[in-house]
Design a protein around this motif. Sequence first.
Motif, PDB file in Angstrom:
ATOM      1  N   THR A  14      48.455  -5.982 -20.621  1.00 32.02           N
ATOM      2  CA  THR A  14      49.764  -5.998 -21.285  1.00 32.02           C
ATOM      3  C   THR A  14      50.465  -7.323 -21.007  1.00 32.02           C
ATOM      4  O   THR A  14      50.612  -7.705 -19.847  1.00 32.02           O
ATOM      5  N   PRO A  15      50.915  -8.043 -22.045  1.00 29.26           N
ATOM      6  CA  PRO A  15      51.614  -9.314 -21.807  1.00 29.26           C
ATOM      7  C   PRO A  15      52.950  -9.102 -21.099  1.00 29.26           C
ATOM      8  O   PRO A  15      53.542  -8.025 -21.159  1.00 29.26           O
ATOM      9  N   GLY A  16      53.415 -10.160 -20.421  1.00 33.51           N
ATOM     10  CA  GLY A  16      54.742 -10.127 -19.825  1.00 33.51           C
ATOM     11  C   GLY A  16      54.764  -9.517 -18.435  1.00 33.51           C
ATOM     12  O   GLY A  16      53.734  -9.279 -17.815  1.00 33.51           O
ATOM     13  N   VAL A  17      55.992  -9.260 -17.963  1.00 33.53           N
ATOM     14  CA  VAL A  17      56.219  -8.693 -16.632  1.00 33.53           C
ATOM     15  C   VAL A  17      56.623  -7.238 -16.823  1.00 33.53           C
ATOM     16  O   VAL A  17      57.744  -6.942 -17.250  1.00 33.53           O
ATOM     17  N   VAL A  18      55.713  -6.328 -16.513  1.00 36.92           N
ATOM     18  CA  VAL A  18      55.921  -4.907 -16.816  1.00 36.92           C
ATOM     19  C   VAL A  18      55.455  -4.043 -15.651  1.00 36.92           C
ATOM     20  O   VAL A  18      54.617  -4.461 -14.847  1.00 36.92           O
ATOM     21  N   PRO A  19      55.976  -2.818 -15.551  1.00 38.73           N
ATOM     22  CA  PRO A  19      55.501  -1.878 -14.525  1.00 38.73           C
ATOM     23  C   PRO A  19      54.308  -1.079 -15.029  1.00 38.73           C
ATOM     24  O   PRO A  19      53.884  -1.211 -16.180  1.00 38.73           O
ATOM     25  N   GLY A  20      53.774  -0.235 -14.150  1.00 38.74           N
ATOM     26  CA  GLY A  20      52.781   0.762 -14.541  1.00 38.74           C
ATOM     27  C   GLY A  20      51.511   0.214 -15.142  1.00 38.74           C
ATOM     28  O   GLY A  20      50.994   0.747 -16.125  1.00 38.74           O
ATOM     29  N   ARG A  21      50.943  -0.836 -14.542  1.00 38.50           N
ATOM     30  CA  ARG A  21      49.703  -1.399 -15.073  1.00 38.50           C
ATOM     31  C   ARG A  21      48.471  -0.600 -14.658  1.00 38.50           C
ATOM     32  O   ARG A  21      47.391  -0.772 -15.236  1.00 38.50           O
ATOM     33  N   LEU A  22      48.603   0.246 -13.647  1.00 34.65           N
ATOM     34  CA  LEU A  22      47.449   0.944 -13.081  1.00 34.65           C
ATOM     35  C   LEU A  22      47.690   2.452 -13.062  1.00 34.65           C
ATOM     36  O   LEU A  22      48.839   2.910 -13.045  1.00 34.65           O
ATOM     37  N   PRO A  23      46.632   3.248 -13.013  1.00 41.24           N
ATOM     38  CA  PRO A  23      46.807   4.694 -12.816  1.00 41.24           C
ATOM     39  C   PRO A  23      47.344   4.986 -11.418  1.00 41.24           C
ATOM     40  O   PRO A  23      47.187   4.183 -10.495  1.00 41.24           O
ATOM     41  N   ALA A  24      47.954   6.137 -11.245  1.00 40.55           N
ATOM     42  CA  ALA A  24      48.636   6.489  -9.991  1.00 40.55           C
ATOM     43  C   ALA A  24      47.710   6.393  -8.782  1.00 40.55           C
ATOM     44  O   ALA A  24      48.111   5.897  -7.721  1.00 40.55           O
ATOM     45  N   GLU A  25      46.470   6.841  -8.937  1.00 43.86           N
ATOM     46  CA  GLU A  25      45.563   6.847  -7.783  1.00 43.86           C
ATOM     47  C   GLU A  25      45.218   5.421  -7.341  1.00 43.86           C
ATOM     48  O   GLU A  25      44.908   5.185  -6.169  1.00 43.86           O
ATOM     49  N   ALA A  26      45.275   4.467  -8.251  1.00 39.05           N
ATOM     50  CA  ALA A  26      44.974   3.081  -7.890  1.00 39.05           C
ATOM     51  C   ALA A  26      46.043   2.523  -6.958  1.00 39.05           C
ATOM     52  O   ALA A  26      45.727   1.809  -5.999  1.00 39.05           O
ATOM     53  N   TYR A  27      47.311   2.847  -7.226  1.00 35.44           N
ATOM     54  CA  TYR A  27      48.374   2.391  -6.325  1.00 35.44           C
ATOM     55  C   TYR A  27      48.185   2.995  -4.938  1.00 35.44           C
ATOM     56  O   TYR A  27      48.341   2.320  -3.917  1.00 35.44           O
ATOM     57  N   ARG A  28      47.848   4.269  -4.913  1.00 34.26           N
ATOM     58  CA  ARG A  28      47.642   4.940  -3.621  1.00 34.26           C
ATOM     59  C   ARG A  28      46.512   4.277  -2.843  1.00 34.26           C
ATOM     60  O   ARG A  28      46.657   3.979  -1.650  1.00 34.26           O
ATOM     61  N   ASP A  29      45.407   4.013  -3.498  1.00 34.50           N
ATOM     62  CA  ASP A  29      44.257   3.416  -2.819  1.00 34.50           C
ATOM     63  C   ASP A  29      44.513   1.951  -2.449  1.00 34.50           C
ATOM     64  O   ASP A  29      44.153   1.503  -1.353  1.00 34.50           O
ATOM     65  N   ASN A  30      45.127   1.199  -3.364  1.00 33.41           N
ATOM     66  CA  ASN A  30      45.343  -0.222  -3.128  1.00 33.41           C
ATOM     67  C   ASN A  30      46.273  -0.495  -1.958  1.00 33.41           C
ATOM     68  O   ASN A  30      46.128  -1.511  -1.266  1.00 33.41           O
ATOM     69  N   PHE A  31      47.245   0.390  -1.768  1.00 35.28           N
ATOM     70  CA  PHE A  31      48.237   0.155  -0.722  1.00 35.28           C
ATOM     71  C   PHE A  31      48.056   1.077   0.480  1.00 35.28           C
ATOM     72  O   PHE A  31      48.975   1.278   1.266  1.00 35.28           O
ATOM     73  N   ALA A  32      46.863   1.623   0.610  1.00 37.33           N
ATOM     74  CA  ALA A  32      46.542   2.384   1.822  1.00 37.33           C
ATOM     75  C   ALA A  32      46.344   1.410   2.979  1.00 37.33           C
ATOM     76  O   ALA A  32      46.220   0.198   2.792  1.00 37.33           O
ATOM     77  N   ASP A  33      46.302   1.937   4.175  1.00 35.34           N
ATOM     78  CA  ASP A  33      46.112   1.138   5.393  1.00 35.34           C
ATOM     79  C   ASP A  33      44.843   0.300   5.267  1.00 35.34           C
ATOM     80  O   ASP A  33      43.740   0.829   5.187  1.00 35.34           O
ATOM     81  N   HIS A  34      44.974  -1.030   5.246  1.00 30.88           N
ATOM     82  CA  HIS A  34      43.795  -1.860   5.009  1.00 30.88           C
ATOM     83  C   HIS A  34      42.964  -2.047   6.278  1.00 30.88           C
ATOM     84  O   HIS A  34      41.840  -2.515   6.201  1.00 30.88           O
ATOM     85  N   GLU A  35      43.497  -1.684   7.442  1.00 28.40           N
ATOM     86  CA  GLU A  35      42.726  -1.699   8.696  1.00 28.40           C
ATOM     87  C   GLU A  35      42.834  -0.303   9.318  1.00 28.40           C
ATOM     88  O   GLU A  35      43.711  -0.057  10.131  1.00 28.40           O
ATOM     89  N   PRO A  36      41.985   0.631   8.925  1.00 26.44           N
ATOM     90  CA  PRO A  36      42.108   1.999   9.437  1.00 26.44           C
ATOM     91  C   PRO A  36      42.091   2.027  10.957  1.00 26.44           C
ATOM     92  O   PRO A  36      41.379   1.241  11.603  1.00 26.44           O
ATOM     93  N   PRO A  37      42.868   2.920  11.569  1.00 24.26           N
ATOM     94  CA  PRO A  37      42.919   2.981  13.029  1.00 24.26           C
ATOM     95  C   PRO A  37      41.609   3.481  13.618  1.00 24.26           C
ATOM     96  O   PRO A  37      40.844   4.214  12.980  1.00 24.26           O
ATOM     97  N   LEU A  38      41.349   3.064  14.849  1.00 24.75           N
ATOM     98  CA  LEU A  38      40.191   3.551  15.583  1.00 24.75           C
ATOM     99  C   LEU A  38      40.426   4.983  16.039  1.00 24.75           C
ATOM    100  O   LEU A  38      41.543   5.350  16.414  1.00 24.75           O
ATOM    101  N   ASP A  39      39.380   5.795  16.029  1.00 28.63           N
ATOM    102  CA  ASP A  39      39.497   7.099  16.683  1.00 28.63           C
ATOM    103  C   ASP A  39      39.124   6.920  18.159  1.00 28.63           C
ATOM    104  O   ASP A  39      38.763   5.825  18.611  1.00 28.63           O
ATOM    105  N   ALA A  40      39.223   7.987  18.932  1.00 25.56           N
ATOM    106  CA  ALA A  40      39.028   7.881  20.380  1.00 25.56           C
ATOM    107  C   ALA A  40      37.643   7.362  20.737  1.00 25.56           C
ATOM    108  O   ALA A  40      37.487   6.524  21.634  1.00 25.56           O
ATOM    109  N   HIS A  41      36.616   7.861  20.035  1.00 21.95           N
ATOM    110  CA  HIS A  41      35.257   7.410  20.329  1.00 21.95           C
ATOM    111  C   HIS A  41      35.086   5.933  19.982  1.00 21.95           C
ATOM    112  O   HIS A  41      34.528   5.151  20.773  1.00 21.95           O
TER     113      HIS A  41
END
Length: 451
Positions: A14-41
């Motif tokens: 879509t030309p220009g500066v607009v919102p909603g370029r991606l499906p909802a799940e893409a925003y969730r995945d893209n902005f998830a923790d990019h360095e997942p925490p270590l578990d105890a093991h």
Amino acid sequence: MPQGGTTLTNSQLTPGVVPGRLPAEAYRDNFADHEPPLDAHEARVAADRCYFCHDAPCITACPTSIDIPLFIRQIATGTPEAAARTILTQNILGGMCARVCPTETLCEEACVREAAEGKPVEIGRLQRFATDRLMAKGVHPFTRAPATGKRVAVVGAGPAGLACAHRLAMKGHDVAVFDARPKAGGLNEYGIAAYKATDGFAAAEVEWLLKIGGITIHPGKALGRDMTLADLRAAHDAVFLGMGLAGVNALRAPGEDRDNVRPAVEFIAELRQAADLSSLPVGRDVVVIGGGMTAVDAAVQSKLLGAETVTIVYRRGQEKMSASGHEQDHATAAGVRIIHNAAPVAVHGNGAVREVEFAYTQDGPVGLELLPETFRLKADQVFKAIGQTLEGAPGDLALSGGKIAVTGPGRTSVAGIWAGGDCASGGEDLTVTAVAEGRDAAEDIHAFLIG
């Protein structure tokens, strides 16, 4: 444009500066923790790689001088809460620093394992493991000393101000923290990539820090607008200035006032505070001008919001970029193109930006030179990330390099006033450096107050 709960129909094309370029799940995945925490093991396995050097170079490389071998040994022996106390004794914002510190150029670069094997001990992730465990229990490991009756004003609720306020509160002083923004946290809250500190961690860390007691936050109070330095000095026994840098350097290129040309820091702050990432408008073709962490964070997040093409343009060579090699690699892995040795000479468009014209550059004997050959990049959104400046510095304080001049542990040219963090001359503009400066200034203020 459909509003409310209706699905937005924009795409990356879509030309220009607009919102909603991606499906909802893409925003969730893209902005998830990019360095997942270590578990105890995983933490125990990672800790076992440490040599526990007696002359550990990682400690020297840490601006806050955390005893890294000790806290890793405490994790290895199954006492992560003790490890957290070791960390927090030196760096009260150790949880955020574990997420945002460029450890690859600090402690991990100095690690003996890095030199021997090219793979350091994962100090940053181990630090996060320990501090997260302690914070999850809602425990504050420090207690206040008996009240001294002394009052200290802290201007700026960012890393330097919070570290200073916490250490002063521990010593028994009452601390009032004034910040121009609605929420405390400074750059931790408003200025870093959203995927580096997910789930409102910055705000949670501030709330946890305030459990020490004796600290009152006054949001929406700016120095020079709502109070003067003279007011603060009259009502308090000491003042610490840690208000950061509010001004943004200009491109000094014709047309930079066109629509959709804006400071990268504003975009990042807007993104950090957005309740719905799909509502944030982003261009199809984004150009980011600069070479530091702000440029990388703005560029990567533009791509994650759905921009089709994102380009960082930096005026000097790759080796001069202040963003670490790790962060540059992260940007290119996200699909961001980086162009070196080019500087903007004009922003073209009719009302809004349409393209940016750059001249090739070279570092010569007289400094940076613009070469006659130019090129243009298509752009419907441009972010300026070429550094920030100090605005509204109190007139009676000496400045150095455009910042508040300090000596030793943050002493300014005026007795009874200290400064630290990005607004003060001296160290690198890093969260961990700001914490160290705030902490050290607090120790000096305490010595001053008790005579």
